[in-house]
Design a protein around this motif. Structure first.
Motif: not given
Length: 446
Positions: A21-22, A60-65, A206-212, A240-250
């Protein structure tokens, strides 16, 4: 970076960062690795040549992600052209996903056909699951884009039946399922599928990994965008009006979802002029738009102009929209309320020069909560909206009349008109319906 072993470890290192997830560190290291490759002299470059496709593919996978498609695609295409490397299979699968998600369906299908040809003569071994999963994910996105919902559901099932130790594709399967449910007029099922993806992602966190590998941020962006789409289809405009992407979404494209959906909410409640302004703000963004985003924005603008009586502007949007729908599918147009899709379909039939596209077939899509909101609130006049907002306060009708510089009897007349249009019998019922639908939050933006 001078040895083949170092080159190979670079690719593994980048994927490990994604897995942890880094994403920002992965981006930095990917760009640094590419610069160092460019600095290699002839002899050094030749000595590591056979390993480079793996680095190009991983970078390429990193930059697409993180949403940098413009930098990712050339790297993946470069890896794809190296027929001697196993990285070619991964690059073809990645490219199919990239093009499908961006709405370039013809290129996605070309890469899938090529992948199928290469797979016919390859012995995949342990890599087979990852390659086949990319294949199923891309085909699932294409099927949704073309409203082939049964096929999309079958591909989601195949994705979900993958390896138990990797939730990446289980999450992708549920995102596909949510899209299938939305297009089938079942926002509750879509929300349920999205809740399952959130649970899987939380377990992995919680397991310390990112699924992806490689698409964790892209999946998170899709998941959060789909959550807004599900709320919109369910008539819950406040989310819809108040929802913003979480800060974890890069993911760099994610910010485009919110103003697009907000424009649809404004359109649904009868504020087309504000919806157009919202699409203008989105169009002025610094991130280049995918074909899908352009389809959604043009559809909203065409419907808004039609609602405003600006037929020439609506026709101009339809003329631009038709070839994009042919290229990317018209699934995004389903996000509009039925009444606006029907209006666009009627207008499209009058344009003899317009290439055939799918708006007409979209009119028959299942009704949803957004249609109910549009039918209840979409016909309120500007003055009735002012009165409705005041009804949400504790002011008496006489006080509201004073604030709006009119008489109590005029306000009472507006209230009767509001109650008839909303199908309610009292002030309390009108306010309750508006709050439950999130209409007051839409008006705050307007």
């Amino acid at each position: 970076m001078t040895s083949a072993r170092t080159i190979q470890s670079t690719a593994s290192h980048l994927r490990a960062l994604l897995r942890s997830g880094l994403f920002r560190r992965a981006e930095t290291d990917a760009r640094t690795a590419l610069l160092r490759i460019d600095e290699l002299d002839g002899a050094a470059y030749k000595s590591v040549r056979t390993r480079l496709p793996w680095v190009w593919c991983a970078a390429g996978e990193v930059l697409w992600a993180i949403g940098d498609d413009r930098a990712a695609v050339p790297l993946l295409e470069r890896a794809r052209r190296d027929s001697a490397s196993g990285a070619r299979l991964f690059a073809l699968g990645d490219l199919a996903c990239v093009y499908a998600v961006a709405g370039d369906l013809s290129r996605a299908e070309e890469r899938l056909d090529k992948l199928e040809t290469v797979l016919g003569g390859s012995r995949l071994g342990a890599a087979g699951f990852a390659v086949r999963s990319r294949q199923h994910a891309a085909r699932g996105v294409i099927a949704l884009s073309r409203l082939q919902l049964e096929e999309a559901g079958g591909l989601a099932t195949e994705l979900a039946a993958g390896r138990a130790d990797d939730d990446t594709w289980a999450i992708a399967a549920r995102v596909l399922r949510s899209g299938q449910a939305l297009l089938s007029g079942q926002p509750e099922r879509a929300i349920s599928a999205l809740a399952e993806t959130a649970a899987l992602a939380e377990t992995d966190a919680q397991a310390g990994v990112s699924p992806g590998i490689p698409i964790a941020p892209a999946l998170a962006a899709a998941r959060e965008g789909a959550a807004s789409a599900a709320a919109l289809a369910g008539g819950e405009l406040g989310f819809v009006m108040r929802h913003s992407p979480s800060e974890a979404v890069e993911h760099r494209h994610q910010h485009l979802c919110r103003p697009s959906f907000q424009a649809i909410a404004l359109l649904a409640v009868g504020r087309p002029e504000v919806a157009v302004r919202r699409t203008d703000e989105c169009a002025r963004g610094t991130v280049s738009h995918s074909s899908r985003t352009r389809v959604l924005l043009l559809a909203v603008r065409a419907a808004a102009f039609q609602a405003m009586g600006r037929t020439e502007s609506a026709v101009a949007c339809l003329v631009r929209l038709a070839p994009l729908c042919a290229e990317s599918g018209a699934a995004e147009v389903c996000a509009l309320p039925t009444r606006h899709r029907a209006a666009l379909a009627g207008l499209a039939e009058q344009i003899t020069s317009l290439p055939p596209f799918a708006i007409g077939s979209l009119v028959d899509r299942p009704r949803n909560g957004l249609d109910e909101v549009a039918e209840s609130f979409g016909d309120l006049s500007a003055r009735e909206w002012e009165v409705l907002r005041k009804l949400g306060s504790t002011s008496t009708l006489a006080e509201i009349g004073h604030e709006l510089f009119t008489s109590r009897s005029t306000i009472a007349s507006h209230c009767r008109g509001i109650y008839v249009k909303l199908g309610v019998g009292s002030r309390a019922d009108a306010v309750s319906l508006a709050k439950r639908s999130g209409v007051f939050e839409v008006l705050d933006l307007a």
